[in-house]
Design an enzyme around this catalytic site. Structure first.
Site, short mmCIF file in Angstrom:
data_model
loop_
_atom_site.label_atom_id
_atom_site.label_comp_id
_atom_site.label_asym_id
_atom_site.label_seq_id
_atom_site.Cartn_x
_atom_site.Cartn_y
_atom_site.Cartn_z
NE ARG A 1 -4.16 -1.55 -0.03
CZ ARG A 1 -5.31 -1.68 0.61
NH1 ARG A 1 -5.67 -0.81 1.51
NH2 ARG A 1 -6.11 -2.66 0.33
NE ARG B 1 -7.86 5.71 2.25
CZ ARG B 1 -8.62 5.06 3.15
NH1 ARG B 1 -9.59 5.69 3.77
NH2 ARG B 1 -8.40 3.79 3.41
NE ARG C 1 -9.29 7.15 -5.12
CZ ARG C 1 -10.59 7.09 -5.45
NH1 ARG C 1 -11.03 7.56 -6.58
NH2 ARG C 1 -11.45 6.55 -4.64
CG ASP D 1 -8.79 -3.54 -4.49
OD1 ASP D 1 -8.17 -2.93 -3.60
OD2 ASP D 1 -9.61 -4.44 -4.24
CE1 TYR E 1 -12.80 -7.83 1.76
CE2 TYR E 1 -11.05 -9.31 1.07
CZ TYR E 1 -11.49 -8.26 1.84
OH TYR E 1 -10.63 -7.62 2.70
O1 1CP Z 1 0.04 0.38 -3.29
C1 1CP Z 1 -0.35 -0.79 -3.37
O2 1CP Z 1 -0.16 -1.64 -2.49
C2 1CP Z 1 -1.01 -1.25 -4.66
C3 1CP Z 1 -2.44 -1.17 -4.75
C4 1CP Z 1 -3.35 -2.07 -3.91
C5 1CP Z 1 -3.22 -3.42 -3.53
C6 1CP Z 1 -2.03 -4.34 -3.72
C7 1CP Z 1 -4.61 -1.63 -3.45
C8 1CP Z 1 -5.14 -0.27 -3.62
N1 1CP Z 1 -5.26 -2.70 -2.87
C9 1CP Z 1 -4.43 -3.79 -2.88
C10 1CP Z 1 -4.71 -5.15 -2.39
C11 1CP Z 1 -5.93 -5.40 -1.57
N2 1CP Z 1 -7.19 -4.86 -1.69
C12 1CP Z 1 -5.98 -6.38 -0.55
C13 1CP Z 1 -4.83 -7.29 -0.19
C14 1CP Z 1 -3.83 -6.63 0.71
C15 1CP Z 1 -4.34 -6.30 2.10
O3 1CP Z 1 -4.60 -7.25 2.87
O4 1CP Z 1 -4.46 -5.11 2.39
C16 1CP Z 1 -7.27 -6.38 -0.01
C17 1CP Z 1 -7.80 -7.26 1.11
C18 1CP Z 1 -8.04 -5.41 -0.73
C19 1CP Z 1 -9.48 -5.10 -0.57
C20 1CP Z 1 -9.66 -3.66 -0.29
N3 1CP Z 1 -9.59 -2.68 -1.24
C21 1CP Z 1 -9.87 -3.04 0.95
C22 1CP Z 1 -9.94 -3.75 2.30
C23 1CP Z 1 -11.34 -4.04 2.69
C24 1CP Z 1 -11.42 -4.66 4.08
O5 1CP Z 1 -11.72 -5.85 4.17
O6 1CP Z 1 -11.16 -3.95 5.06
C25 1CP Z 1 -9.95 -1.66 0.73
C26 1CP Z 1 -10.20 -0.56 1.73
C27 1CP Z 1 -9.75 -1.46 -0.67
C28 1CP Z 1 -9.68 -0.15 -1.40
C29 1CP Z 1 -8.31 0.25 -1.79
N4 1CP Z 1 -7.45 -0.53 -2.55
C30 1CP Z 1 -6.27 0.17 -2.79
C31 1CP Z 1 -6.41 1.45 -2.16
C32 1CP Z 1 -5.36 2.54 -2.19
C33 1CP Z 1 -7.67 1.48 -1.53
C34 1CP Z 1 -8.28 2.65 -0.78
C35 1CP Z 1 -9.13 3.44 -1.73
C36 1CP Z 1 -9.18 4.90 -1.38
O7 1CP Z 1 -9.61 5.22 -0.29
O8 1CP Z 1 -8.82 5.73 -2.24
#
Ligand code: 1CP
Length: 358
Positions: free
Chosen positions: A40, A44, A53, A90, A165
């Site tokens: 990540r 944000r 964004r 994602d 999910y």
């Molecule tokens: O920078 C990076 O790491 C690359 C981009 C990336 C990756 C690898 C994002 C962007 N998401 C992910 C993987 C991801 N997405 C995982 C696996 C890693 C982990 O365990 O964190 C998971 C479970 C998700 C699902 C997801 N997408 C969640 C979690 C939901 C939960 O169960 O709590 C969330 C909040 C997102 C949205 C998301 N994905 C990525 C970002 C930057 C965001 C936030 C969006 C925003 O607010 O702008």
């Protein structure tokens, strides 16, 4: 299937070794200082991400817009000079591509129209390549912009975490709906896992063809499974994915992340043959050093220490370098960067990891 791999600490000859420090580490070399990237690392906590964004469309559309996704992928590389860029996308683009409804409401987590045993047959794996073409285009664009020393990491969610999910309809503490489906109707759950295993292989092959240097498989919810279910729903699909990629893309490393696997991290390495293992911050450093005999270890600073910064952070960075610096290691967190993290702390982390003496 197991692919044994010798771990070398000697200086490799420049002609046979890839120049990218992360690929050298994944090849078993004890690169010093350890290369670094952060899960990540785009997101944000960066003002430039929030600004972009602000005027961008919804989150998924942002992922499917190569101009925006390329820019977001590169933001943390420009700011911190990290050793790897990870594609901005994602894990939930796969269920979206398969035809399940996926939405990201502002300020909330993902929301999916939950699926059950009767819905598996209506998922459409044939849509994947067309639907995700803009993601693969982003991979190619990022690759063209990166310095040759910077590794480009592609990724996918692992079948169990995606299924969790998809069945639950969003995030959850215990994913009870998904787990009770798997327990009560293992046949239809296996069909879902098999379909997702194929989709993940397809997704990762396209990313590698578009220019990704290696890939990471995120099984974020592996740690809530029983030992038997961990074998069935996490290890077996991961072994199939690593095996399929070894056939189509020989020598391309896969980093596995069965988050929260505890004592079972070693089993995962042994049975999947992954070249790299991302570990969470719950793993003690002596266990991490033992794992390092068979795999390149990636991790495992607690993201809260990055949030806190200062002496608490630098002391633990030194402890990690002291424990893992003698073997193949890629510095990373134990989970993703937290949104309130000050970017200055990330700059300090990179500086301390790159100092000559731990
Ligand atoms: O920078 C990076 O790491 C690359 C981009 C990336 C990756 C690898 C994002 C962007 N998401 C992910 C993987 C991801 N997405 C995982 C696996 C890693 C982990 O365990 O964190 C998971 C479970 C998700 C699902 C997801 N997408 C969640 C979690 C939901 C939960 O169960 O709590 C969330 C909040 C997102 C949205 C998301 N994905 C990525 C970002 C930057 C965001 C936030 C969006 C925003 O607010 O702008």
């Amino acid at each position: 299937m197991v692919y044994p791999r010798p771990v070398s600490t000697s200086d490799p000859s420049p002609s046979t070794q890839p120049a990218k420090p992360i690929l050298r580490a994944l090849d078993g070399e004890a690169v010093s200082p350890a290369p670094i990237w952060l899960m990540r690392q785009a997101g944000r906590y960066l003002a430039e991400y929030r600004a972009l964004r602000e005027s961008a469309p919804d989150f998924l559309t942002t992922c499917y817009t190569p101009d925006l996704a390329t820019e977001i992928t590169l933001q943390p590389i420009r700011r911190f000079g990290l050793d790897a860029a990870i594609l901005f996308s994602d894990i939930l683009v796969i269920p979206d591509a398969l035809g399940q409804s996926v939405q990201f409401a502002k300020g909330e987590g993902p929301m999916l129209e939950p699926i059950g045993p009767g819905d598996v047959a209506s998922l459409q794996p044939d849509r994947l390549a067309g639907h995700l073409a803009p993601v693969f285009e982003t991979v190619g664009r990022v690759k063209a912009e990166l310095d040759p020393k910077t590794t480009l990491i592609g990724f996918a969610g692992a079948p169990w975490t995606l299924a969790a999910y998809m069945a639950e309809g969003g995030g959850s503490k215990d994913f009870a709906t998904a787990r009770s489906w798997a327990a009560g109707d293992p046949e239809s759950f296996q069909q879902l896992i098999d379909l997702l295993t194929g989709a993940v292989i397809d997704m990762l092959r396209h990313q590698l063809d578009a220019g990704a240097d290696c890939v990471q498989l995120f099984d974020s919810w592996a740690g809530i499974l029983s030992a038997a279910d961990f074998e069935t729903w996490c290890v077996r699909p991961a072994a199939a994915i690593v095996g399929a990629l070894a056939q189509s893309h020989p020598g391309v490393p896969v980093i596995g992340f069965p988050r929260g696997a505890g004592y079972l991290y070693g089993t995962y390495v042994e049975k999947t043959g992954c070249a790299g293992l991302q570990i969470d911050h719950g793993v003690p450093l002596d266990q991490a050093a033992r794992l390092q005999r068979n795999v390149t270890v990636q991790g495992n600073l607690d993201p809260v220490l990055l949030l806190a910064g200062g002496e608490a952070m630098t002391a633990q960075i030194r402890a990690i370098r002291g424990a893992l610096g003698g073997g193949p290691h890629i510095f990373n967190l134990g989970h993703g960067v937290m949104p309130p993290t000050p970017p200055d702390h990330v700059a300090e982390l990179v500086e301390v990891v790159r100092q000559a003496d731990p």
